[in-house]
Design a protein around this motif. Structure first.
Motif, PDB file in Angstrom:
ATOM      1  N   SER A   9      45.222  60.784  60.225  1.00 22.54           N
ATOM      2  CA  SER A   9      46.555  61.293  60.542  1.00 22.54           C
ATOM      3  C   SER A   9      47.560  60.153  60.651  1.00 22.54           C
ATOM      4  CB  SER A   9      46.509  62.079  61.850  1.00 22.54           C
ATOM      5  OG  SER A   9      47.789  62.512  62.224  1.00 22.54           O
ATOM      6  N   TRP A  50      53.155  64.685  55.732  1.00 21.04           N
ATOM      7  CA  TRP A  50      53.312  65.000  57.152  1.00 21.04           C
ATOM      8  C   TRP A  50      52.609  66.294  57.534  1.00 21.04           C
ATOM      9  CZ3 TRP A  50      59.138  63.582  56.920  1.00 21.04           C
ATOM     10  CH2 TRP A  50      59.283  62.208  57.080  1.00 21.04           C
ATOM     11  N   SER A  54      49.720  66.253  60.253  1.00 18.85           N
ATOM     12  CA  SER A  54      49.757  67.110  61.444  1.00 18.85           C
ATOM     13  C   SER A  54      48.484  67.927  61.574  1.00 18.85           C
ATOM     14  CB  SER A  54      50.970  68.041  61.389  1.00 18.85           C
ATOM     15  OG  SER A  54      52.153  67.300  61.536  1.00 18.85           O
ATOM     16  N   ASN A  68      50.027  64.711  68.938  1.00 20.85           N
ATOM     17  CA  ASN A  68      50.312  64.606  67.507  1.00 20.85           C
ATOM     18  C   ASN A  68      51.783  64.300  67.269  1.00 20.85           C
ATOM     19  OD1 ASN A  68      49.380  65.070  64.646  1.00 20.85           O
ATOM     20  ND2 ASN A  68      51.071  66.524  64.795  1.00 20.85           N
ATOM     21  N   ARG A  69      52.660  64.958  68.008  1.00 22.72           N
ATOM     22  CA  ARG A  69      54.105  64.725  67.842  1.00 22.72           C
ATOM     23  C   ARG A  69      54.468  63.294  68.202  1.00 22.72           C
ATOM     24  NH1 ARG A  69      58.067  63.433  66.111  1.00 22.72           N
ATOM     25  NH2 ARG A  69      60.131  64.216  66.534  1.00 22.72           N
ATOM     26  N   PHE A  72      53.495  60.980  65.433  1.00 21.73           N
ATOM     27  CA  PHE A  72      54.488  61.062  64.365  1.00 21.73           C
ATOM     28  C   PHE A  72      55.707  60.206  64.699  1.00 21.73           C
ATOM     29  CE2 PHE A  72      57.940  63.913  62.452  1.00 21.73           C
ATOM     30  CZ  PHE A  72      57.873  63.307  61.209  1.00 21.73           C
TER      31      PHE A  72
END
Length: 112
Positions: A9, A50, A54, A68-69, A72
């Protein structure tokens, strides 16, 4: 936690963030860039990266959307810290260094 999925990821988020940086900021080096079709094609590729990032990130963090956010967000910050100095000569200030350290701590807390 599945560290291999988190690693995958992270790589995909980084690739997408590099593309995104060029989509948004290359227009200041080459004004015709944003009127060409290249940034729009790149946007499609980054979106795909992306979405997959995700998928793997949420699985890797056992369903945690927040972790996860933050991953990112932090990958975008890291990419900016690499490309702003290279292309625009913007040096690191104490403020930027502190922000980078805080961004990395977000990931450490998420993984810990």
């Amino acid at each position: 936690m599945n560290y291999s999925k988190i690693f995958l990821s992270t790589l995909l988020f980084l690739l997408g963030s590099f593309g995104h940086w060029y989509i948004m900021y290359w227009q200041f080096k080459s004004p015709k860039w944003i009127t060409s079709f290249y940034p729009y094609l790149l946007a499609l590729a980054c979106t795909f990266l992306w979405i997959k990032a995700s998928e793997y990130g949420v699985q890797g963090f056992n369903g945690s959307m927040w972790s996860n956010r933050f991953l990112f967000f932090v990958t975008g910050v890291i990419v900016g810290s690499i490309l702003y100095p290279i292309h625009f000569g913007q040096t690191f200030t104490l403020k930027v260094v502190i922000q980078l350290v805080l961004a990395l701590l977000i990931i450490v807390v998420s993984i810990w």
